[in-house]
Motif scaffolding. Structure first.
Motif: not given
Length: 163
Positions: A136-146
């Motif tokens: 899983r690439p590091h992302e600034s998205l929240t779980l809900e956004e993912k």
């Protein structure tokens, strides 16, 4: 996702005949599935490893797809990313091909997407299943956004099948 019954799943297929949907293998453990953690239910046919299926809800109604894919023994070992959930696997992503719905599908037209071979995208997104280090690439998205991105990617794939 709300739990779907076997009958709801069978009648939701948009890219196969009614006869095919009656004969295909639906999981027997539907009641035990983690429905609260699923954006779609995906499974491979144990009698035909080159067949996979997925069922979801779009606009409040069930929609299901029949998919063709390589058998598990033919998974390649290169690093690939799922186009639905953006999880990277070493050998765990397959090109899944769906016949288009309607007349286009009857003429042999199809649409493909690289999808997690085990169709466990919702569980990878939520961290309920691990695909390995760096999957899983590091992302600034929240779980809900993912989750929203996963649902949007799946809806876009289904739209290509039904258009």
């Amino acid at each position: 996702m709300r739990p779907l019954t076997e009958q709801e799943i069978r009648t939701a297929f948009v890219n196969c005949t009614k006869g095919e949907s009656k004969r295909l293998s639906v999981p027997r453990d539907l009641a035990e599935r983690p429905w609260d953690d699923l954006d779609f239910l995906g499974w491979r046919d144990p009698q035909a490893p080159h067949r996979a299926y997925l069922a979801t809800e779009l606009d409040g109604r069930p929609v299901a797809l029949a998919l063709r894919c390589p058998s598990p023994a033919s998974w390649q070992t290169r690093l690939s990313m799922c186009s639905i959930c953006v999880t990277t696997h070493s050998g765990g992503v397959s090109l899944m091909v769906a016949a288009k719905a309607g007349k286009a599908g009857q003429q042999g037209n199809s649409v493909g997407a690289y999808i997690c071979s085990d169709l466990a995208c919702p569980l990878y997104v939520r961290g309920k299943k691990e695909a390995g280090v760096g999957a899983r690439p590091h992302e600034s998205l929240t779980l809900e956004e993912k989750i929203q991105r996963t649902v949007a990617n799946l809806a876009a794939f289904i739209a290509k099948v039904t258009s």
